[in-house]
Design an enzyme around this catalytic site. Structure first.
Site, short mmCIF file in Angstrom:
data_model
loop_
_atom_site.label_atom_id
_atom_site.label_comp_id
_atom_site.label_asym_id
_atom_site.label_seq_id
_atom_site.Cartn_x
_atom_site.Cartn_y
_atom_site.Cartn_z
N GLU A 160 -3.92 6.93 -5.91
CA GLU A 160 -3.65 6.42 -6.95
C GLU A 160 -4.98 7.24 -8.15
OE1 GLU A 160 -1.36 3.07 -5.35
OE2 GLU A 160 -3.86 2.50 -6.07
N ARG A 191 0.65 -0.90 -0.15
CA ARG A 191 -0.12 -0.22 -0.26
C ARG A 191 1.02 0.80 0.33
NH1 ARG A 191 -3.24 -2.98 -1.48
NH2 ARG A 191 -5.60 -3.43 -0.59
N HIS A 207 0.42 0.38 -10.27
CA HIS A 207 -0.55 -0.51 -8.99
C HIS A 207 -0.76 -1.79 -9.81
CE1 HIS A 207 -3.31 -0.83 -5.29
NE2 HIS A 207 -2.94 -2.12 -5.55
#
Length: 320
Positions: free
Chosen positions: A268, A239, A287
């Protein structure tokens, strides 16, 4: 029974089938709805009894506008996008996918490290650009090459993913240190459990594989960075909020960190003013650790099973 998938595109950009969910009721799939609070979320849930989400948030305000909702199925392990307390008050179950990407995420973590060690993508680009063909010497490298055997990997968070990463780097010849509140025999077979300060002080490479909590938000900050070896490497595909990003960027600029390879950031998509974008020796990927087709298929399969179990009156993977 009506089912709505709010943000299906990242889970299934077209290479999987929604048929398992279609068999469970009247299904509507939206590629994207919203990633911040929006009246559109409640409007799209409408009269549905089941909402399926990945990153589209479902707040108390949204729940207030969706009286028919009985189940929220999160297509991820993390479920902080849902106001679980409000859902519980309203008798709405929230379920997640607790284990789907162990192999994929661990593999990606090691891939990030190997990219730091060898910059394979960069060197392939230089060959295609003609640098090798026109080079005086028969070989070259633009970055120092790093051998991992004999070095120490510290893994913060030694659950399924952390242990899998540990097994891979151990096979590469690294010593493995682990920091986790719940030591287990499986972990002891891979590495040595130590406290956080010991791990930071001894590790050449630090991997983050822990869950995000209030207590560990910005775990990697100027104080914990100061405890790390000079020239250590930081790997994070857990994270983004585990890092104090300005402190990590400064550590890269000063050389306290030799490199960082990060698949996640605090906001994000990444903001243009994120300090990591201009930090030296910082590899950033969007990601994508979780995105292997095999892992996404497991998400879909488990989500379908979560819904089937709920419909049968025997809910599973309930987090609230």
């Amino acid at each position: 029974m009506k089912l709505v998938v709010l943000d299906g595109f990242t889970e299934n950009p077209g290479d999987l089938s929604w048929s398992a969910l279609e068999a469970l009721g009247e299904l509507t799939v939206y590629d994207r709805t919203a990633y911040t609070e929006s009246p559109l979320i409640a409007a799209r849930i409408g009269a549905a009894e089941i909402a399926v989400t990945n990153k589209t948030p479902i707040s108390r305000a949204t729940l207030d506008r969706c009286p028919n909702l009985r189940l929220i199925a999160v297509m991820a392990t993390g479920y902080n996008v849902v106001d679980c307390a409000a859902a519980r008050e309203k008798g709405i179950a929230v379920c997640n996918v607790p284990a789907y990407g162990t192999a994929s995420v661990a593999q990606f973590a090691v891939a990030l490290l190997l990219e730091v060690c060898h910059h394979i993508g960069h060197h392939s680009d230089t060959v295609h650009e003609g640098k090798w063909a026109g080079h005086t010497d028969w070989c070259y490298w633009d970055y120092p090459l790093i051998e991992l055997a004999g070095k120490t990997a510290g893994i913060i968070g030694f659950g399924r993913i952390g242990r899998t990463t540990g097994a891979i780097v151990k096979a590469l010849g690294m010593e493995v240190l682990a920091c986790d509140p719940n030591p287990c025999d499986e972990g002891r077979a891979i590495g040595t459990y130590v406290d956080l300060d010991t791990l930071l002080g001894r590790s050449d490479v630090v991997f983050l594989h822990c869950n995000l909590t209030e207590e560990n938000t910005r775990l990697i900050n100027k104080h914990t960075l100061a405890k790390m070896k000079d020239g250590a490497i930081l790997i994070n595909n857990a994270r983004g909020q585990l890092l104090c990003e300005p402190a990590v960027a400064e550590a890269l600029r000063t050389g306290k960190l030799a490199a960082a390879a990060l698949d996640v950031v605090s906001t994000e998509p990444i903001r243009p003013d994120n300090p990591l974008l201009t930090a030296p020796n910082c590899i950033l990927t969007p990601h994508m650790s979780w995105g292997a087709r095999e892992a996404r298929q497991r998400i879909l399969d488990t989500t379908a099973e979560n819904i089937r179990a709920f419909q049968a009156g025997t809910p599973v993977n309930v987090v609230n």
